[in-house]
Motif scaffolding. Structure first.
Motif, PDB file in Angstrom:
ATOM      1  N   ASP A 154       0.762  -1.147   0.033  1.00  0.00           N
ATOM      2  CA  ASP A 154       0.060   0.094   0.084  1.00  0.00           C
ATOM      3  C   ASP A 154       0.789   1.287   0.012  1.00  0.00           C
ATOM      4  O   ASP A 154       0.451   2.180  -0.799  1.00  0.00           O
ATOM      5  N   ALA A 155       2.111   1.119   1.023  1.00  0.00           N
ATOM      6  CA  ALA A 155       2.719   2.486   0.937  1.00  0.00           C
ATOM      7  C   ALA A 155       3.585   2.793  -0.474  1.00  0.00           C
ATOM      8  O   ALA A 155       3.616   3.750  -1.046  1.00  0.00           O
ATOM      9  N   VAL A 156       4.134   1.643  -1.145  1.00  0.00           N
ATOM     10  CA  VAL A 156       4.754   1.842  -2.422  1.00  0.00           C
ATOM     11  C   VAL A 156       3.687   2.461  -3.433  1.00  0.00           C
ATOM     12  O   VAL A 156       3.893   3.281  -4.226  1.00  0.00           O
ATOM     13  N   LEU A 157       2.611   1.636  -3.698  1.00  0.00           N
ATOM     14  CA  LEU A 157       1.679   2.053  -4.532  1.00  0.00           C
ATOM     15  C   LEU A 157       0.942   3.383  -4.326  1.00  0.00           C
ATOM     16  O   LEU A 157       0.320   3.911  -5.329  1.00  0.00           O
ATOM     17  N   SER A 158       0.980   4.101  -2.866  1.00  0.00           N
ATOM     18  CA  SER A 158       0.426   5.255  -2.831  1.00  0.00           C
ATOM     19  C   SER A 158       1.602   6.401  -3.321  1.00  0.00           C
ATOM     20  O   SER A 158       0.875   7.449  -3.541  1.00  0.00           O
ATOM     21  N   LEU A 159       2.709   6.248  -3.742  1.00  0.00           N
ATOM     22  CA  LEU A 159       3.495   7.210  -4.262  1.00  0.00           C
ATOM     23  C   LEU A 159       3.307   7.427  -5.840  1.00  0.00           C
ATOM     24  O   LEU A 159       2.585   6.715  -6.459  1.00  0.00           O
ATOM     25  N   ASP A 160       3.942   8.323  -6.021  1.00  0.00           N
ATOM     26  CA  ASP A 160       3.986   8.697  -7.569  1.00  0.00           C
ATOM     27  C   ASP A 160       4.470   7.853  -8.455  1.00  0.00           C
ATOM     28  O   ASP A 160       5.743   7.600  -8.157  1.00  0.00           O
ATOM     29  N   ASN A 166       9.507   7.927  -5.376  1.00  0.00           N
ATOM     30  CA  ASN A 166      10.495   8.460  -4.200  1.00  0.00           C
ATOM     31  C   ASN A 166      10.237   7.805  -2.902  1.00  0.00           C
ATOM     32  O   ASN A 166       9.209   8.324  -2.451  1.00  0.00           O
ATOM     33  N   GLU A 167      11.164   6.779  -2.509  1.00  0.00           N
ATOM     34  CA  GLU A 167      10.680   6.146  -1.211  1.00  0.00           C
ATOM     35  C   GLU A 167      10.949   6.963  -0.076  1.00  0.00           C
ATOM     36  O   GLU A 167      10.362   6.658   1.249  1.00  0.00           O
ATOM     37  N   LYS A 168      11.405   7.869  -0.189  1.00  0.00           N
ATOM     38  CA  LYS A 168      11.908   9.015   1.134  1.00  0.00           C
ATOM     39  C   LYS A 168      10.415   9.815   1.010  1.00  0.00           C
ATOM     40  O   LYS A 168      10.202  10.287   2.256  1.00  0.00           O
ATOM     41  N   LEU A 169       9.535   9.639   0.582  1.00  0.00           N
ATOM     42  CA  LEU A 169       8.097  10.375   0.701  1.00  0.00           C
ATOM     43  C   LEU A 169       7.234   9.484   1.649  1.00  0.00           C
ATOM     44  O   LEU A 169       6.084   9.584   1.928  1.00  0.00           O
ATOM     45  N   ILE A 170       7.812   8.217   1.983  1.00  0.00           N
ATOM     46  CA  ILE A 170       7.215   7.292   2.845  1.00  0.00           C
ATOM     47  C   ILE A 170       7.610   7.619   4.349  1.00  0.00           C
ATOM     48  O   ILE A 170       8.662   7.298   4.713  1.00  0.00           O
ATOM     49  N   GLY A 171       6.860   8.110   5.089  1.00  0.00           N
ATOM     50  CA  GLY A 171       7.398   8.720   6.477  1.00  0.00           C
ATOM     51  C   GLY A 171       7.289   7.493   7.216  1.00  0.00           C
ATOM     52  O   GLY A 171       6.257   6.944   7.222  1.00  0.00           O
ATOM     53  N   ILE A 172       8.296   7.229   8.159  1.00  0.00           N
ATOM     54  CA  ILE A 172       8.258   6.137   9.056  1.00  0.00           C
ATOM     55  C   ILE A 172       8.351   6.946  10.463  1.00  0.00           C
ATOM     56  O   ILE A 172       9.429   7.739  10.864  1.00  0.00           O
ATOM     57  N   LYS A 173       7.470   6.795  11.164  1.00  0.00           N
ATOM     58  CA  LYS A 173       7.424   7.296  12.721  1.00  0.00           C
ATOM     59  C   LYS A 173       7.454   5.951  13.843  1.00  0.00           C
ATOM     60  O   LYS A 173       6.631   5.189  13.590  1.00  0.00           O
ATOM     61  N   LYS A 174       8.321   6.176  14.772  1.00  0.00           N
ATOM     62  CA  LYS A 174       8.416   5.256  15.706  1.00  0.00           C
ATOM     63  C   LYS A 174       8.124   5.538  17.114  1.00  0.00           C
ATOM     64  O   LYS A 174       8.456   6.402  17.543  1.00  0.00           O
ATOM     65  N   ILE A 175       7.209   4.836  17.662  1.00  0.00           N
ATOM     66  CA  ILE A 175       6.582   5.077  18.920  1.00  0.00           C
ATOM     67  C   ILE A 175       6.683   3.828  19.806  1.00  0.00           C
ATOM     68  O   ILE A 175       6.033   2.797  19.494  1.00  0.00           O
ATOM     69  N   PHE A 219      -3.104  13.809   8.923  1.00  0.00           N
ATOM     70  CA  PHE A 219      -3.963  14.530   7.666  1.00  0.00           C
ATOM     71  C   PHE A 219      -4.256  13.197   6.763  1.00  0.00           C
ATOM     72  O   PHE A 219      -3.450  12.548   6.108  1.00  0.00           O
ATOM     73  N   GLU A 220      -5.577  12.824   6.714  1.00  0.00           N
ATOM     74  CA  GLU A 220      -6.144  11.927   5.960  1.00  0.00           C
ATOM     75  C   GLU A 220      -6.917  11.989   4.908  1.00  0.00           C
ATOM     76  O   GLU A 220      -7.595  12.880   4.797  1.00  0.00           O
ATOM     77  N   GLY A 221      -7.068  10.972   4.135  1.00  0.00           N
ATOM     78  CA  GLY A 221      -7.992  11.349   2.910  1.00  0.00           C
ATOM     79  C   GLY A 221      -7.505  12.449   1.813  1.00  0.00           C
ATOM     80  O   GLY A 221      -8.458  13.224   1.516  1.00  0.00           O
ATOM     81  N   CYS A 222      -6.308  12.612   1.536  1.00  0.00           N
ATOM     82  CA  CYS A 222      -5.550  13.471   1.017  1.00  0.00           C
ATOM     83  C   CYS A 222      -6.075  13.220  -0.572  1.00  0.00           C
ATOM     84  O   CYS A 222      -5.561  11.971  -1.276  1.00  0.00           O
ATOM     85  N   SER A 223      -6.657  14.238  -1.369  1.00  0.00           N
ATOM     86  CA  SER A 223      -6.904  13.966  -2.761  1.00  0.00           C
ATOM     87  C   SER A 223      -5.580  13.762  -3.639  1.00  0.00           C
ATOM     88  O   SER A 223      -5.702  12.995  -4.659  1.00  0.00           O
ATOM     89  N   GLU A 224      -4.570  14.602  -3.306  1.00  0.00           N
ATOM     90  CA  GLU A 224      -3.437  14.355  -4.023  1.00  0.00           C
ATOM     91  C   GLU A 224      -2.357  13.388  -3.577  1.00  0.00           C
ATOM     92  O   GLU A 224      -1.142  13.564  -3.879  1.00  0.00           O
ATOM     93  N   ALA A 225      -3.053  12.595  -2.674  1.00  0.00           N
ATOM     94  CA  ALA A 225      -1.799  11.874  -1.775  1.00  0.00           C
ATOM     95  C   ALA A 225      -0.779  11.080  -2.973  1.00  0.00           C
ATOM     96  O   ALA A 225      -1.347  10.292  -3.598  1.00  0.00           O
ATOM     97  N   LYS A 226       0.627  11.571  -2.633  1.00  0.00           N
ATOM     98  CA  LYS A 226       1.575  10.964  -3.265  1.00  0.00           C
ATOM     99  C   LYS A 226       2.422  10.478  -2.204  1.00  0.00           C
ATOM    100  O   LYS A 226       3.826  10.575  -2.368  1.00  0.00           O
ATOM    101  N   THR A 227       1.972  10.527  -1.076  1.00  0.00           N
ATOM    102  CA  THR A 227       2.956  10.021   0.185  1.00  0.00           C
ATOM    103  C   THR A 227       2.184   9.312   0.981  1.00  0.00           C
ATOM    104  O   THR A 227       0.883   9.231   0.982  1.00  0.00           O
ATOM    105  N   CYS A 228       2.680   8.726   2.191  1.00  0.00           N
ATOM    106  CA  CYS A 228       1.966   7.904   3.088  1.00  0.00           C
ATOM    107  C   CYS A 228       2.902   7.884   4.446  1.00  0.00           C
ATOM    108  O   CYS A 228       4.088   8.304   4.313  1.00  0.00           O
ATOM    109  N   THR A 229       2.377   7.381   5.387  1.00  0.00           N
ATOM    110  CA  THR A 229       3.173   7.377   6.824  1.00  0.00           C
ATOM    111  C   THR A 229       2.986   6.097   7.661  1.00  0.00           C
ATOM    112  O   THR A 229       1.744   5.598   7.448  1.00  0.00           O
TER     113      THR A 229
END
Length: 557
Positions: free
Chosen positions: A182-188, A193-202, A363-373
């Motif tokens: 899902d993450a890779v398919l959400s990119l342009d 550009n895999e750098k637009l996949i944000g990874i947050k660690k909690i 920020f969810e449901g973005c119409s221009e979504a070319k990135t994900c987290t």
């Protein structure tokens, strides 16, 4: 010119310089590389172990990722550092197979060591290895299977799952496989550009508490008084992204002003307030409900926005801001005076939520979504860091697979097929010295299935014999069966890898091997305190000279 029949001694190198050359030097370099290979090869495959690495500051890293291990190993031998370079190149080009490339390079060196000892010219060996490498790559391209366009997502899931089998997250591979695809398919799909996949660690929670956000999520920024009065959720808000500082500056920060009356001083203060209020009013009039800025948003602006039911966040990290821009379609503004409607971004839902011990803005449901987290959860920080490295490998594999649809079987099947092909070819078509070199290359390829068996606790000799027989009979994709401790068809078991991984690994390993074999002399400067090979003592006084050299500010090598 001669003097009394004797040639004078000419000293070219500085006193204390250590030199070594010839066959002994090549063997020394090979032994150093084998020492590195011995360290890393136990991490290969689905049953490979992890390494606990502690640096000079006591920071711990638990990993079986080849590129990470090679980066953290403090390798001082100049030739062995070449293995670090090929691990990094494999990680940058493909993202997976970093352990395989180091193990393969070490094994090729081990197999050709006998030829070096027997006095065979290193140039003859290099020529044979390059020829074997070219034949291996051609064979991979010949046997690779092209995936069908219709089952694209299913294929990507299989490839991602194979990349995760050797990682800590293999028990939850079904969960993370969907997340990675899902993450890779959400990119342009143009630049991926895999750098637009944000990874947050909690830290906290379990692995399966991890979230995929089809948009942007980042940690709540530093906030001022008035922040708690702001609304924390909106439906379909407009978003403005700024590179503007919204703080009231005292006059002493900017200029020296001489006044004669109190009214003049008051006019200066009022002017400053008017400047910031004009900025705030211009932002409010745009109709935006969420205000983000890379620079600070002070307490005056925070309270101003709170009174008007706006949300604001200052000091947003540059990479987070870039992903917000990509997701919402906003444009970063460096002034507040000319913000138009087309400069604003939008999303279906904005809210601030508590995750573990942190608050996050979503920020969810973005119409221009070319990135994900990807929001990763787990019990320990080291564990989450290893999960991140595992997902990076899988993301890179899926990214490459989208552009290169050819796949091959894993589990040592591809290497065994190439090995059998090279053995047959060398026996029939190459009568001279290169035959032995090509057969050594073919034998070296068997290290992959052999090490997979050793790490899993299987009888490597028995399984390799079965694999040789099956490949001789024409079973192209026969590989190691980890479920039943035997041999099975890797394609039917869905153990797939992009052919690019194998091609890049073989080419990089061959290049490194040829480079190491071509070095037959090492010259070490006086101030260099690095031994030529692991365990070799320094010349008398070399360590003291090196320390003195560093004290004088000379370069450290």
């Amino acid at each position: 010119m001669s003097f009394g029949g004797q040639t004078p001694t000419i000293i070219v190198l500085k006193e204390g310089t250590d030199t070594s050359q010839g066959k002994g030097q090549i063997l020394s370099n090979i032994n150093a590389c084998l020492a590195v290979q011995a360290t890393i090869k136990s991490t290969l495959g689905p049953y490979g172990g992890d390494l606990l690495m502690v640096d000079a500051n006591g920071r711990q890293t638990i990993t079986n990722d080849g590129a990470t291990v090679m980066k953290l190993l403090d390798i001082v031998h100049p030739a062995a550092r070449i293995l670090v370079d090929i691990a990094r190149s494999q990680d940058a080009e493909v993202g997976d197979g970093t352990t395989s490339v180091v193990v393969l390079a070490g094994e090729i060196l081990k197999e050709v060591r006998e030829h070096v000892e027997q006095g065979l010219s290193s140039q003859v060996i290099i020529k044979g290895l390059r020829r074997a490498s070219d034949m291996a790559v051609n064979k991979i391209n010949e046997i690779a299977v092209s995936t069908q366009e219709g089952s694209r997502r299913e294929t990507l899931c299989k490839l991602a799952a194979t990349a995760m089998t050797s990682k800590l997250i293999k028990r939850n591979s079904d969960f993370f496989t969907q997340m990675v695809v899902d993450a890779v398919l959400s990119l342009d799909q143009g630049d991926l550009n895999e750098k637009l996949i944000g990874i947050k660690k909690i830290p906290g929670g379990s692995l399966t508490d991890s979230l995929f956000v089809n948009g942007v999520a980042f940690k709540k920024t530093f906030s001022y008084a008035g922040f708690e009065q702001q609304p924390k959720s909106f439906d379909k808000p407009k978003i403005v992204c700024l590179n503007v500082e919204l703080e009231l500056k005292a006059e002493k920060d900017n200029a020296e002003v001489r006044v004669e009356q109190v009214s003049e001083y008051q006019a200066i203060v009022d002017a400053e307030w008017q400047i910031i209020f004009k900025k705030l009013e211009a932002i409010y009039e745009t109709g935006a409900k969420v205000v983000l800025s890379k620079l600070p948003i002070g307490d005056l602006a925070t309270q101003y926005f709170a009174d008007r039911d706006l949300f604001c966040a200052g000091r947003v990290a540059g990479e987070d801001m870039e992903r917000v821009v990509q997701a919402t379609g906003a444009t970063i503004q460096s002034t507040c005076s000319d913000i138009k409607s087309e400069h604003l971004g939008a999303c279906d839902r904005f809210d601030e939520r508590q995750i573990g011990g942190e608050r996050f803005n979503f920020f969810e449901g973005c119409s221009e979504a070319k990135t994900c987290t990807l929001v990763l959860r787990g019990g320990a920080e080291q564990f989450i860091a290893e999960v991140e490295r595992s997902l990076h490998d899988a993301i890179m594999i899926v990214k490459r697979a989208i552009r290169h649809t050819a796949i091959v079987g894993g589990g040592g099947a591809c290497e065994m097929e190439i090995s059998a092909y090279l053995h047959r070819f060398a026996d029939k078509n190459i009568p001279h010295k290169q035959q032995a070199v090509i057969k050594s290359f073919a034998k070296a390829l068997e290290i992959i299935p052999r090490q997979l068996c050793d790490n899993a606790g299987f009888d490597a000799t028995d399984i390799l014999n079965k694999l040789r027989v099956d490949h001789r009979k024409g079973s192209t994709w026969a590989g190691v069966d980890f479920t039943n401790e035997g041999v099975t068809d890797m394609m039917e078991m869905f153990v797939w890898e992009p052919s690019l991984v194998k091609i890049n690994a073989i080419q990089a390993a061959t290049e490194a091997t040829c480079l190491i074999l071509s070095v037959d002399e090492t010259i070490m400067n006086e101030e260099s305190a690095q031994p030529q090979a692991p365990g070799k003592a320094l010349p008398p006084g070399a360590a003291q000279r090196a320390l003195r050299g560093r004290g004088r500010g000379l370069p450290r090598r």
